[in-house]
Design a protein around this motif. Structure first.
Motif: not given
Length: 99
Positions: A29, A42-43, A38, A18-19, A15-16, A23, A45-46
């Motif tokens: 994705e 993002w919330y 997404i 990918t973020h 997740a990190v 960004v 997503f995580y």
């Protein structure tokens, strides 16, 4: 149990990374469902990336895995490991093109 914990950390790391990749504009994705998530937040997503392995951990405590379910869990770990190797490859490419 070790596989479940691996999935939790692998999911969070995925997740990190990918973020960071999205960004920075270096990747997009690949999963269409997660792409929609997404787009919402993002919330979410995580939340999904952390909740699913935690759910699996909870199920493991309630009923230890045996037979085909353990094989399925191991296969999922191998799949996540390959995703993390893929992330490592594009991170190396990103770092090399940035400098």
């Amino acid at each position: 149990m070790r596989f479940c914990i691996f999935l939790l950390f692998a999911g969070l790391l995925d997740a990190v990374l990918t973020h960071f990749g999205i960004v920075s504009g270096f990747i997009t994705e690949g999963n269409p469902v997660m792409n929609v998530v997404i787009g919402k937040s993002w919330y979410y997503f995580y939340l999904i990336k952390i909740s699913l392995p935690l759910l699996l951990l909870g199920l493991f405590y309630l009923r230890p895995l045996k037979g085909w379910t353990k094989s399925l869990l191991l296969s999922t770990c191998v799949l996540y490991l390959s995703v993390l190797v893929y992330h490592a490859a594009w991170m190396i490419l990103y770092i090399n093109t940035s400098f």
